[in-house]
Design a protein around this motif. Structure first.
Motif, PDB file in Angstrom:
ATOM      1  N   ALA A  95      58.999 -62.426 -59.007  1.00  0.00           N
ATOM      2  CA  ALA A  95      59.896 -61.269 -59.104  1.00  0.00           C
ATOM      3  C   ALA A  95      59.230 -60.156 -59.908  1.00  0.00           C
ATOM      4  CB  ALA A  95      61.222 -61.677 -59.736  1.00  0.00           C
ATOM      5  N   GLU A  96      58.585 -60.516 -61.005  1.00  0.00           N
ATOM      6  CA  GLU A  96      57.884 -59.525 -61.838  1.00  0.00           C
ATOM      7  C   GLU A  96      56.697 -58.930 -61.088  1.00  0.00           C
ATOM      8  OE1 GLU A  96      58.814 -58.138 -64.668  1.00  0.00           O
ATOM      9  OE2 GLU A  96      60.595 -59.403 -64.635  1.00  0.00           O
ATOM     10  N   SER A  98      56.469 -58.532 -57.882  1.00  0.00           N
ATOM     11  CA  SER A  98      57.044 -57.642 -56.889  1.00  0.00           C
ATOM     12  C   SER A  98      57.467 -56.318 -57.526  1.00  0.00           C
ATOM     13  CB  SER A  98      58.239 -58.317 -56.224  1.00  0.00           C
ATOM     14  OG  SER A  98      58.808 -57.472 -55.270  1.00  0.00           O
ATOM     15  N   LYS A  99      58.149 -56.388 -58.681  1.00  0.00           N
ATOM     16  CA  LYS A  99      58.563 -55.174 -59.397  1.00  0.00           C
ATOM     17  C   LYS A  99      57.342 -54.345 -59.786  1.00  0.00           C
ATOM     18  CE  LYS A  99      62.049 -57.175 -62.091  1.00  0.00           C
ATOM     19  NZ  LYS A  99      62.675 -57.277 -63.413  1.00  0.00           N
ATOM     20  N   SER A 100      56.334 -55.010 -60.294  1.00  0.00           N
ATOM     21  CA  SER A 100      55.122 -54.340 -60.738  1.00  0.00           C
ATOM     22  C   SER A 100      54.447 -53.626 -59.573  1.00  0.00           C
ATOM     23  CB  SER A 100      54.176 -55.364 -61.354  1.00  0.00           C
ATOM     24  OG  SER A 100      52.952 -54.778 -61.683  1.00  0.00           O
ATOM     25  N   SER A 101      54.425 -54.265 -58.425  1.00  0.00           N
ATOM     26  CA  SER A 101      53.804 -53.681 -57.237  1.00  0.00           C
ATOM     27  C   SER A 101      54.570 -52.444 -56.776  1.00  0.00           C
ATOM     28  CB  SER A 101      53.768 -54.722 -56.118  1.00  0.00           C
ATOM     29  OG  SER A 101      53.245 -54.158 -54.948  1.00  0.00           O
ATOM     30  N   ILE A 102      55.887 -52.514 -56.794  1.00  0.00           N
ATOM     31  CA  ILE A 102      56.716 -51.374 -56.380  1.00  0.00           C
ATOM     32  C   ILE A 102      56.511 -50.201 -57.334  1.00  0.00           C
ATOM     33  CG2 ILE A 102      59.109 -50.571 -56.200  1.00  0.00           C
ATOM     34  CD1 ILE A 102      59.767 -53.456 -55.171  1.00  0.00           C
ATOM     35  N   ILE A 103      56.520 -50.477 -58.625  1.00  0.00           N
ATOM     36  CA  ILE A 103      56.329 -49.419 -59.625  1.00  0.00           C
ATOM     37  C   ILE A 103      54.948 -48.797 -59.475  1.00  0.00           C
ATOM     38  CG2 ILE A 103      56.050 -48.990 -62.102  1.00  0.00           C
ATOM     39  CD1 ILE A 103      58.316 -51.103 -62.513  1.00  0.00           C
TER      40      ILE A 103
END
Length: 131
Positions: A95-96, A98-103
């Protein structure tokens, strides 16, 4: 050495939620040897995107004795899951990631937009944004 790994992550670090870690009852119930192994497993997972569900591979990649992995792996499975390809992963870590990639993508696009704006020749020459 990191050179032995096949990096998937472009970020060499991962978020470690210290308060969650030190107050987790499941972590508290582990022997220190198992806690250390779990952190090594998470580190390999972050670098490579997962770790093979094989005690021999885990021992090799984490650089610990196979006996230690065999001893603790069953208990450590509560923190991991096996994906369709047979790799062990962590739900929170994924999950982290994925968030990091989006940001990261969002910031990259914003930077590209800033740098691709046409320059006002007079403003550029005078060093003023408004000309």
């Amino acid at each position: 050495m990191v050179g032995e790994f096949t990096p998937v992550s472009q970020t060499p670090w991962f978020k470690f939620f210290a308060a969650d870690f030190v107050t987790d009852r499941d972590i508290d119930s582990l022997p220190l040897e198992a806690v250390g192994l779990l952190i090594k497993i998470w580190s390999v997972m972050w670098i490579e995107g997962g770790i093979p569900n094989s005690t021999e591979e885990i021992a090799r990649k984490c650089r610990v004795m196979h006996l230690h992995v065999q001893k603790h792996m069953q208990t450590l499975m509560q923190f991991l899951y096996e994906d369709a390809s047979g790799l062990l992963k962590s739900k929170r870590m994924e999950a982290e990631r994925s968030k990091s990639s989006i940001i990261s993508k969002s910031r990259s696009e914003s930077a590209k937009q800033r740098w691709n704006k046409p320059l006002n020749a007079i403003a550029y020459a005078n060093g003023h944004a408004n000309g």
